[in-house]
Design an enzyme around this catalytic site. Structure first.
Site, mmCIF file in Angstrom:
data_model
loop_
_atom_site.group_PDB
_atom_site.id
_atom_site.type_symbol
_atom_site.label_atom_id
_atom_site.label_comp_id
_atom_site.label_asym_id
_atom_site.label_seq_id
_atom_site.Cartn_x
_atom_site.Cartn_y
_atom_site.Cartn_z
ATOM 1 N N LYS A 14 0.842 -1.202 0.000
ATOM 2 C CA LYS A 14 0.000 0.000 0.000
ATOM 3 C C LYS A 14 0.881 1.256 0.000
ATOM 4 O O LYS A 14 1.968 1.235 -0.573
ATOM 5 C CB LYS A 14 -0.985 -0.044 1.173
ATOM 6 C CG LYS A 14 -1.780 -1.366 1.176
ATOM 7 C CD LYS A 14 -2.963 -1.371 2.082
ATOM 8 C CE LYS A 14 -3.685 -2.716 1.964
ATOM 9 N NZ LYS A 14 -4.882 -2.818 2.773
ATOM 10 N N SER A 214 -6.544 -9.213 6.689
ATOM 11 C CA SER A 214 -6.027 -9.583 8.019
ATOM 12 C C SER A 214 -5.356 -10.953 8.051
ATOM 13 O O SER A 214 -5.425 -11.660 9.053
ATOM 14 C CB SER A 214 -7.139 -9.500 9.073
ATOM 15 O OG SER A 214 -7.583 -8.160 9.209
ATOM 16 N N GLY A 235 -1.695 -7.430 3.393
ATOM 17 C CA GLY A 235 -1.395 -6.015 3.563
ATOM 18 C C GLY A 235 -0.401 -5.803 4.689
ATOM 19 O O GLY A 235 0.806 -6.001 4.534
ATOM 20 N N GLY A 236 -0.910 -5.416 5.848
ATOM 21 C CA GLY A 236 -0.062 -5.044 6.981
ATOM 22 C C GLY A 236 1.054 -6.029 7.296
ATOM 23 O O GLY A 236 2.207 -5.626 7.519
HETATM 24 P P1 13P Z 1 -4.467 -6.360 5.573
HETATM 25 O O1 13P Z 1 -3.686 -7.640 5.404
HETATM 26 O O2 13P Z 1 -3.688 -5.266 6.220
HETATM 27 O O3 13P Z 1 -5.786 -6.619 6.224
HETATM 28 O O4 13P Z 1 -4.781 -5.827 4.098
HETATM 29 C C1 13P Z 1 -5.291 -6.693 3.153
HETATM 30 C C2 13P Z 1 -5.235 -6.036 1.829
HETATM 31 O O5 13P Z 1 -5.955 -5.068 1.573
HETATM 32 C C3 13P Z 1 -4.278 -6.553 0.838
HETATM 33 O O6 13P Z 1 -4.521 -6.035 -0.424
#
Ligand code: 13P
Length: 251
Positions: A14, A214, A235-236
Site C-alpha cells: 500500500k 487480516s 497487507g499489513g
Molecule cells: P491487511 O492484510 O492489512 O488486512 O490488508 C489486506 C489487503 O488489503 C491486501 O490487499
C-alpha cells in the site's frame, strides 16, 4: 480441465515505504525466498510505484517477484500522476493489482475501469490480480455472493485464461481490522467465485483465487487450507519480513 494451481503469496505494501526501509524489507524477504528455494509457490511484493524498479533490481535472481498496486488503462498520454502497465513492466514488475477496494472506494473505480486495467496489464505482459469483495453492510444484508458475482462479471475481461488471471477475494470489512471470515465462509465465497468464473471462461478450474484481509503468520495456515484458496494477498503483515515469510511458508 483442472490444472495445478501454484500458490501465490502476494504482499501489498500500500502507501508505505521510503527507500531505505523498503529496500531493507525487500532484501530480507528476498533472502528468505532465495534460501527456501520454493519452486512450488510464488512470492510477490507490490511496493509503491516509486519503489518498484528499486525493489525489482535489488531482489533480481532471488525468486521474489515485484508488482504494481495499480495501473492506468492507457499505455501513455496526458494522465498526470498516473502510471501505466507498460511503465510497471519496464520497471521490472511481473504482476499488477487492479480493483483493490481502497481504489474502488478512494478513486471511484468501477468494474468497467477495473476490467480495462486488467486488459492493460495483459497488453503490457503483466499478470493482473483482480480484487473483489463485499462491504460489511453488504455482508449483513446477505448479499455477499451476489456482490462477488456482479463484481466478477463486470471486472474480469473476456478472453481470460488460467494463466492470464488471478482473482483476490478481499472482504472490505476484513482489511486492516484483524477480523476474518471463518474458513467455511472463505471456502463458500471461493467456491462461488470459481463457479461464476466457470460461466465466464473455459479454464476457471485453473485460476488462482487468493484470500486477503487480516492474513498474518498465525492464521495463514488455516485460511490457506480453506477450499479453493490458492494463496493470499497480504497487507499489513507484508511489511514485516519474518511475518510475511511465515505466511509464504504456510502456503
Ligand atoms: P491487511 O492484510 O492489512 O488486512 O490488508 C489486506 C489487503 O488489503 C491486501 O490487499
Amino acid at each position: 480441465m483442472a490444472r495445478t494451481r501454484r500458490p501465490l503469496i502476494a504482499g501489498n505494501w500500500k502507501m508505505n515505504g521510503l527507500k531505505a526501509d523498503a529496500l531493507a524489507l525487500a532484501k530480507d524477504v528476498a533472502a528468505g525466498v532465495s534460501q527456501a528455494g520454493w519452486s512450488d509457490r510464488e512470492v510477490l511484493v507490490c511496493p509503491p510505484a516509486t519503489l518498484v524498479a528499486a525493489v525489482a533490481d535489488a531482489t533480481k535472481g532471488s525468486g521474489l517477484l515485484a508488482g504494481g498496486q495499480n495501473c492506468h488503462a492507457k499505455a501513455s498520454g496526458a494522465h498526470t500522476g498516473d502510471v501505466s502497465a507498460e511503465m510497471l513492466k519496464d520497471a521490472g514488475a511481473s504482476h499488477v493489482i487492479v480493483g483493490h477496494s481502497e481504489r474502488r472506494a478512494d478513486c471511484g473505480e468501477t468494474d468497467a475501469i477495473v476490467r480495462a486495467k486488467a486488459e492493460a496489464a495483459w497488453r503490457a505482459g503483466l499478470l493482473p490480480i483482480v480484487c473483489i469483495g463485499e462491504t460489511l453492510a453488504e455482508r449483513e444484508a446477505g448479499k455477499t455472493l451476489a456482490v462477488l458475482e456482479s463484481q466478477l462479471k463486470g471486472s474480469v475481461p473476456a478472453g481470460s485464461t488460467a494463466a492470464k488471471l488471478v482473482v483476490a477475494y478481499e472482504p472490505v470489512w476484513a482489511i486492516g481490522t484483524g477480523k476474518t471470515p471463518t474458513t467455511p465462509e472463505v471456502a463458500a465465497a471461493h467456491a462461488h467465485i470459481r463457479k461464476v468464473l466457470g460461466g465466464l471462461m473455459a479454464e476457471a478450474a485453473g485460476v488462482r483465487l487468493l484470500y486477503g484481509g487480516s492474513v498474518k503468520g498465525s492464521n495463514a495456515a488455516e485460511l490457506l487450507a480453506a477450499g479453493d484458496v490458492d494463496g493470499a494477498l497480504v497487507g499489513g503483515a507484508s511489511l514485516n519480513a519474518a511475518e510475511f515469510l511465515a505466511i509464504a511458508k504456510a502456503a
